[in-house]
Motif scaffolding. Structure first.
Motif, mmCIF file in Angstrom:
data_model
loop_
_atom_site.group_PDB
_atom_site.id
_atom_site.type_symbol
_atom_site.label_atom_id
_atom_site.label_comp_id
_atom_site.label_asym_id
_atom_site.label_seq_id
_atom_site.Cartn_x
_atom_site.Cartn_y
_atom_site.Cartn_z
ATOM 1 N N SER A 209 39.000 28.231 38.062
ATOM 2 C CA SER A 209 40.103 28.594 37.844
ATOM 3 C C SER A 209 39.856 29.106 36.306
ATOM 4 O O SER A 209 41.612 30.426 36.012
ATOM 5 N N ALA B 213 47.483 39.546 45.231
ATOM 6 C CA ALA B 213 47.340 38.466 45.720
ATOM 7 C C ALA B 213 45.838 38.358 45.436
ATOM 8 O O ALA B 213 45.044 39.162 45.132
ATOM 9 N N TYR B 214 45.388 37.142 45.139
ATOM 10 C CA TYR B 214 43.940 36.245 44.710
ATOM 11 C C TYR B 214 43.932 35.517 45.022
ATOM 12 O O TYR B 214 44.873 34.065 44.606
ATOM 13 N N ARG B 215 42.728 34.648 46.132
ATOM 14 C CA ARG B 215 42.562 33.577 46.683
ATOM 15 C C ARG B 215 41.196 33.716 45.903
ATOM 16 O O ARG B 215 39.742 34.433 45.526
ATOM 17 N N SER B 216 40.206 32.225 45.862
ATOM 18 C CA SER B 216 39.348 31.746 46.021
ATOM 19 C C SER B 216 38.457 30.670 46.178
ATOM 20 O O SER B 216 39.210 30.078 46.826
ATOM 21 N N ARG B 217 37.102 30.705 46.827
ATOM 22 C CA ARG B 217 37.106 29.324 46.852
ATOM 23 C C ARG B 217 35.381 29.622 45.977
ATOM 24 O O ARG B 217 34.657 29.857 46.270
ATOM 25 N N THR C 181 38.666 36.713 47.238
ATOM 26 C CA THR C 181 39.345 37.580 48.060
ATOM 27 C C THR C 181 40.665 38.480 46.736
ATOM 28 O O THR C 181 41.746 37.386 46.900
ATOM 29 N N SER D 133 38.712 24.885 46.062
ATOM 30 C CA SER D 133 39.555 26.295 46.994
ATOM 31 C C SER D 133 41.113 26.835 45.789
ATOM 32 O O SER D 133 41.596 26.283 45.149
ATOM 33 N N LYS E 227 44.184 29.578 43.987
ATOM 34 C CA LYS E 227 45.509 30.760 45.035
ATOM 35 C C LYS E 227 45.852 31.175 44.027
ATOM 36 O O LYS E 227 47.335 29.852 43.672
ATOM 37 N N TRP E 228 46.333 32.264 43.887
ATOM 38 C CA TRP E 228 47.300 32.694 42.477
ATOM 39 C C TRP E 228 48.100 33.203 43.034
ATOM 40 O O TRP E 228 48.551 32.821 44.269
ATOM 41 N N LYS E 229 49.556 32.475 41.631
ATOM 42 C CA LYS E 229 50.932 32.553 42.413
ATOM 43 C C LYS E 229 51.287 33.917 42.221
ATOM 44 O O LYS E 229 51.834 34.452 40.605
ATOM 45 N N ALA F 36 48.114 28.815 39.034
ATOM 46 C CA ALA F 36 47.356 29.174 39.996
ATOM 47 C C ALA F 36 47.313 27.644 41.072
ATOM 48 O O ALA F 36 47.513 26.328 40.336
#
Lengths: 141, 141
Positions: A54, A73-77, A99, B7, B9-11, B17
């Motif tokens: 984060s 958008a932004y996601r991560s793992r 991503t 994991s 996820k951004w807002k 997030a």
């Protein structure tokens, strides 16, 4: 100087504790299930991995703004690994796969730059002594 | 080898997030209030401090069992500090103050030993590159 304070209260007779941070939701903490903890509670190891993951996002967002990247958008793992050593269990590495969805292919090199800067400046990933690898995958819409 | 996966996820349009870990409560993450975040959300820095603090307890409990310490209560308070450096903000240190309530004064030296072993073997406090100081205060009832 900045200061961050948490407090912990053990539940006697268990391997569970409440982790509190003023004004924030209290978290029930147990060891990972592999070490006898509960599958529905955060473990300290999970928290460490999530802290790095984060902080990388929040640091990247600073550069996203600075470089005027159109980030949709932004996601991560994130996956951290721990192995047995002669000194006990030790973290050996972590990979964060990001991503990012961008408004235009023109933003791809700028996003690569934002991630590189985040890796350099993120205070939490720079506070760990194991390698943190960041993989950026971009999607343009 | 053990693996820990989270994991994120951004807002979009925010500095917030959702941090998820399979089967566990999802956490809303923002920067610390000093950097524009919300006072009622965990920050990555808070999570890092809490990860070290809670891992020290869980590691200490292993030695508490092994040394047959009659531990009635355990609380701790952790404070991590971060300062500006030429490379950006960096964690500079952390102090964990533990208050252990023991059934007998005979358990005090054993509890000191359990804490020393926890410092040596705790995988999370050994994953950070800044000094972690643990102060043990004992109360006997």
């Amino acid at each position: 100087m900045h200061s961050f304070i948490t407090s912990l209260k053990w539940k006697p007779g268990t391997e569970e504790a409440d982790l509190a941070c003023d004004g924030k939701p209290t978290l029930a903490i147990t060891p990972p299930p592999a070490f006898g903890g509960k599958a529905d509670c955060w473990s300290p190891e999970d928290l460490l991995v999530g802290a790095v993951e984060s902080c990388l996002l929040l640091t990247a967002l600073y550069f996203v703004g600075k470089l005027k990247i159109r980030l949709n958008a932004y996601r991560s793992r994130a996956e951290g690994t721990m192995a047995k050593t002669p000194n006990g269990l030790r973290f050996t590495g972590m990979t964060v796969t990001v991503t990012a969805t961008l408004a235009s292919p023109d933003d791809v090199p700028k996003m690569q730059q934002a991630i590189a800067q985040a890796e350099k400046f993120c205070p939490v990933s720079n506070a760990v002594n194991y390698p943190v690898k960041v993989v950026l995958e971009t999607v343009t819409v």
